[in-house]
Design a protein around this motif. Structure first.
Motif, PDB file in Angstrom:
ATOM      1  N   TYR A   1      43.455  39.302  49.423  1.00 39.30           N
ATOM      2  CA  TYR A   1      44.036  39.335  47.868  1.00 39.30           C
ATOM      3  C   TYR A   1      45.463  39.204  47.723  1.00 39.30           C
ATOM      4  O   TYR A   1      45.986  39.481  46.726  1.00 39.30           O
ATOM      5  CB  TYR A   1      43.597  40.731  47.044  1.00 39.30           C
ATOM      6  CG  TYR A   1      42.259  40.535  46.555  1.00 39.30           C
ATOM      7  CD1 TYR A   1      41.044  40.294  46.981  1.00 39.30           C
ATOM      8  CD2 TYR A   1      42.206  40.721  44.897  1.00 39.30           C
ATOM      9  CE1 TYR A   1      39.845  40.385  46.206  1.00 39.30           C
ATOM     10  CE2 TYR A   1      41.108  40.427  44.097  1.00 39.30           C
ATOM     11  CZ  TYR A   1      39.943  40.187  44.869  1.00 39.30           C
ATOM     12  OH  TYR A   1      38.781  40.332  44.231  1.00 39.30           O
TER      13      TYR A   1
ATOM     14  N   ARG B   1      37.111  50.849  47.520  1.00 45.66           N
ATOM     15  CA  ARG B   1      37.491  49.626  47.790  1.00 45.66           C
ATOM     16  C   ARG B   1      39.013  49.666  47.958  1.00 45.66           C
ATOM     17  O   ARG B   1      39.606  50.045  47.416  1.00 45.66           O
ATOM     18  CB  ARG B   1      37.117  48.607  46.568  1.00 45.66           C
ATOM     19  CG  ARG B   1      37.766  47.236  46.670  1.00 45.66           C
ATOM     20  CD  ARG B   1      37.420  46.589  45.321  1.00 45.66           C
ATOM     21  NE  ARG B   1      38.246  45.226  45.281  1.00 45.66           N
ATOM     22  CZ  ARG B   1      38.331  44.447  44.221  1.00 45.66           C
ATOM     23  NH1 ARG B   1      37.657  44.908  43.242  1.00 45.66           N
ATOM     24  NH2 ARG B   1      39.123  43.319  44.415  1.00 45.66           N
TER      25      ARG B   1
ATOM     26  N   LEU C   1      47.141  42.081  36.051  1.00 42.64           N
ATOM     27  CA  LEU C   1      46.118  43.121  36.811  1.00 42.64           C
ATOM     28  C   LEU C   1      46.306  43.158  38.362  1.00 42.64           C
ATOM     29  O   LEU C   1      46.773  44.392  38.665  1.00 42.64           O
ATOM     30  CB  LEU C   1      44.619  42.760  36.767  1.00 42.64           C
ATOM     31  CG  LEU C   1      43.748  43.566  37.229  1.00 42.64           C
ATOM     32  CD1 LEU C   1      43.803  44.885  36.600  1.00 42.64           C
ATOM     33  CD2 LEU C   1      42.146  42.996  36.988  1.00 42.64           C
ATOM     34  N   LEU C   2      46.526  42.208  38.934  1.00 42.35           N
ATOM     35  CA  LEU C   2      46.736  42.538  40.568  1.00 42.35           C
ATOM     36  C   LEU C   2      48.297  42.826  40.428  1.00 42.35           C
ATOM     37  O   LEU C   2      48.572  43.745  41.507  1.00 42.35           O
ATOM     38  CB  LEU C   2      46.374  41.261  41.123  1.00 42.35           C
ATOM     39  CG  LEU C   2      45.008  40.760  41.360  1.00 42.35           C
ATOM     40  CD1 LEU C   2      44.826  39.698  42.059  1.00 42.35           C
ATOM     41  CD2 LEU C   2      44.162  41.888  41.715  1.00 42.35           C
TER      42      LEU C   2
ATOM     43  N   ARG D   1      34.944  52.902  42.702  1.00 50.00           N
ATOM     44  CA  ARG D   1      33.934  52.717  41.859  1.00 50.00           C
ATOM     45  C   ARG D   1      32.553  53.351  42.080  1.00 50.00           C
ATOM     46  O   ARG D   1      31.768  53.192  42.867  1.00 50.00           O
ATOM     47  CB  ARG D   1      33.745  51.110  41.985  1.00 50.00           C
ATOM     48  CG  ARG D   1      34.959  50.331  41.565  1.00 50.00           C
ATOM     49  CD  ARG D   1      35.055  48.778  41.498  1.00 50.00           C
ATOM     50  NE  ARG D   1      36.010  48.385  40.966  1.00 50.00           N
ATOM     51  CZ  ARG D   1      36.281  47.121  40.506  1.00 50.00           C
ATOM     52  NH1 ARG D   1      35.386  46.064  41.216  1.00 50.00           N
ATOM     53  NH2 ARG D   1      37.284  46.621  39.879  1.00 50.00           N
TER      54      ARG D   1
ATOM     55  N   ASP E   1      35.063  43.629  46.113  1.00 52.19           N
ATOM     56  CA  ASP E   1      35.140  43.158  44.766  1.00 52.19           C
ATOM     57  C   ASP E   1      33.612  42.566  44.688  1.00 52.19           C
ATOM     58  O   ASP E   1      32.866  42.815  43.476  1.00 52.19           O
ATOM     59  CB  ASP E   1      35.917  41.791  44.686  1.00 52.19           C
ATOM     60  CG  ASP E   1      35.914  41.196  43.404  1.00 52.19           C
ATOM     61  OD1 ASP E   1      35.611  41.869  42.240  1.00 52.19           O
ATOM     62  OD2 ASP E   1      35.841  39.727  43.399  1.00 52.19           O
TER      63      ASP E   1
ATOM     64  N   ARG F   1      48.350  46.731  40.140  1.00 52.96           N
ATOM     65  CA  ARG F   1      47.695  47.270  41.144  1.00 52.96           C
ATOM     66  C   ARG F   1      48.634  47.446  42.613  1.00 52.96           C
ATOM     67  O   ARG F   1      48.561  48.293  43.255  1.00 52.96           O
ATOM     68  CB  ARG F   1      46.279  46.655  41.681  1.00 52.96           C
ATOM     69  CG  ARG F   1      45.247  46.578  40.663  1.00 52.96           C
ATOM     70  CD  ARG F   1      43.852  45.814  41.013  1.00 52.96           C
ATOM     71  NE  ARG F   1      42.866  46.166  40.419  1.00 52.96           N
ATOM     72  CZ  ARG F   1      41.875  45.211  40.288  1.00 52.96           C
ATOM     73  NH1 ARG F   1      41.515  44.434  41.252  1.00 52.96           N
ATOM     74  NH2 ARG F   1      40.767  45.463  39.332  1.00 52.96           N
TER      75      ARG F   1
ATOM     76  N   ILE G   1      34.943  47.878  35.066  1.00 55.21           N
ATOM     77  CA  ILE G   1      34.962  46.893  36.154  1.00 55.21           C
ATOM     78  C   ILE G   1      34.662  45.445  35.486  1.00 55.21           C
ATOM     79  O   ILE G   1      34.967  44.451  36.195  1.00 55.21           O
ATOM     80  CB  ILE G   1      34.168  47.147  37.374  1.00 55.21           C
ATOM     81  CG1 ILE G   1      32.728  46.655  37.443  1.00 55.21           C
ATOM     82  CG2 ILE G   1      34.196  48.667  37.847  1.00 55.21           C
ATOM     83  CD1 ILE G   1      32.133  46.644  38.758  1.00 55.21           C
TER      84      ILE G   1
HETATM   85  C1  IPM Z   1      37.705  43.281  39.525  1.00 53.76           C
HETATM   86  C2  IPM Z   1      38.097  41.917  38.971  1.00 53.76           C
HETATM   87  C3  IPM Z   1      39.490  41.419  39.513  1.00 53.76           C
HETATM   88  C4  IPM Z   1      39.414  41.566  41.000  1.00 53.76           C
HETATM   89  C5  IPM Z   1      39.874  40.211  39.016  1.00 53.76           C
HETATM   90  C6  IPM Z   1      39.944  39.788  37.413  1.00 53.76           C
HETATM   91  C7  IPM Z   1      41.607  39.954  39.631  1.00 53.76           C
HETATM   92  O1  IPM Z   1      37.126  40.865  39.285  1.00 53.76           O
HETATM   93  O2  IPM Z   1      38.380  44.050  39.157  1.00 53.76           O
HETATM   94  O3  IPM Z   1      36.747  43.462  40.218  1.00 53.76           O
HETATM   95  O4  IPM Z   1      39.085  40.586  41.743  1.00 53.76           O
HETATM   96  O5  IPM Z   1      39.510  42.681  41.619  1.00 53.76           O
END
Ligand code: IPM
Ligand code: MN
Length: 374
Positions: A136, A129, A89-90, A103, A266, A93, A298
């Motif tokens: 991060y 955000r 995921l990260l 969001r 977050d 991004r 989310i």
């Molecule tokens: C979010 C999630 C992610 C974040 C995690 C899963 C890495 O909590 O999308 O809010 O911390 O951004």
């Protein structure tokens, strides 16, 4: 018109919710005279456990050809926490430089909020955000007592930063994490927030903790003020992150656009989700306006509900509406949000989290039907 859209169902309940999102988006496409070709990417725990691979460069480069990716959820109890989240995921991004995590916090009609005496007209704001920096960036480590040295590198589309750290410590062991914000990184996301506010109620609220973490968030504040100067019609205010959690509960009607560094974003968006009726209703968009964006609920992968067909698909369907908007299909996107709201208002076909007894797929089918008949 035909759009090719990569889909990553991911882990846990990911497959169930994304299937409903696809169902609804196809209904909207059909109604509005376009079509979507889904390209499936089986990334996630299963793929990782089988191959040892999270997501490779080649896949990332391939995905980069598309404007929008539809994502379910990432995370699985069979894999140590953080591996999939950070590695997939990260990683995406950051690789796609999706510097905006948008969001919406909007209480739709027909949904109840835990906030006493607040109605849908009181809860309607958007959190912007920052999505590539702050705590991060993955820079940190642990060090045992004595002397040690560590080198770190942050590689972003905007810049490369190298940190070299000499440590001398007589603590038995320390853990540390470095957060970083850049002038360029703050500037672009804060600008985005002001531009968004121009199309809404013309107010931007900044979130930081500049009273304590004054280097990192002092820079944020300084850049915020610089950007604000170019938007004389937009009102702005500053909020410490601890205080804004209180205001979200007490006076959500104050907010229009809230712009925040990554980590605070977050935290406060989970609070945002619960005041709009729950995680089952909260969508998100990871945006790179010039590149590849990614749309996801989310909430996470809720592994204990996997295969039960009971999780609320609305967050994912709503994220799908944001995807359609991003593909320049605003009327189709609007139809999807209206269909969601109609379903919630009717209140008959809803999942257990909203007090109903319908299944994930029943809710998806109903919203797809509403899209067509509205
Ligand atoms: C979010 C999630 C992610 C974040 C995690 C899963 C890495 O909590 O999308 O809010 O911390 O951004
Ligand atoms: Mn989160």
């Amino acid at each position: 018109m035909k759009y090719a859209v990569p889909v990553i169902p991911g882990d846990g309940i990911g497959h169930e919710i994304i299937a409903e999102g696809q169902k609804v988006l196809e209904a909207a496409a059909d109604k509005h005279g376009f079509s979507i070709d889904w390209i499936n990417y089986p990334l996630g725990a299963e793929h990782y456990l089988k191959t040892g691979e999270l997501v490779n460069e080649e896949t990332l480069r391939e995905l980069k050809k598309y404007r929008a990716i539809y994502l379910g959820a990432i995370g699985d109890p069979r894999v140590e926490p953080g591996i999939l989240e950070k590695g997939i995921l990260l990683r995406m991004r950051f690789f796609f430089d999706q510097y905006i995590n948008l969001r919406p916090v909007k209480l739709l009609e027909g949904v109840s909020t835990p906030l006493k005496d607040k109605r849908s007209s009181d809860i309607d704001f958007v959190v912007v955000r920052e999505n590539t920096e702050d705590f991060y960036i993955g820079i940190g480590s642990r060090a045992k007592s004595g002397r040690s040295h560590a080198d770190f590198e942050v590689k972003r589309a905007l810049y490369t930063i190298k940190f070299g750290l000499d440590i001398e410590s007589d603590s038995e062991e320390i853990g540390y994490q470095i957060g970083e914000l850049s002038k360029e990184g703050c500037c672009r996301v804060i600008k985005y927030a002001f531009d968004l506010a121009m199309k809404r109620r013309k107010k931007v609220s900044s979130v930081d903790k500049a009273n304590v973490l004054s280097d990192i968030y002092g820079l944020w504040r300084e850049i915020f003020l610089d950007v604000a100067k170019n938007y004389s019609q937009v009102k702005h205010d500053f909020n410490f992150v601890d205080a804004i959690t209180m205001w979200f509960v007490k006076n959500p009607e104050w907010f229009d656009v809230v712009v925040t560094p990554n980590m605070f974003g977050d935290i406060i968006t989970d609070l945002g989700a619960i005041i709009q009726g729950g995680l089952g209703l909260a969508p998100g968009a990871n945006l790179n306006p010039e590149g590849t964006s990614m749309f996801e609920p989310i909430h996470g992968s809720a592994p204990k509900y996997k295969g039960k067909n009971m999780i609320n698909p609305i967050a994912t369907i709503w994220a799908g509406a944001m995807l359609l908007e991003h593909l320049d299909q605003p009327s189709a996107a609007e139809d999807v949000v209206n269909a969601i709201e109609r379903n919630l208002k009717e209140g008959k076909i809803r999942t257990y989290d909203l007090g109903g007894r319908s299944t994930t797929s029943e809710v998806g089918t109903e919203i797809a039907r509403l899209v067509k008949t509205l």
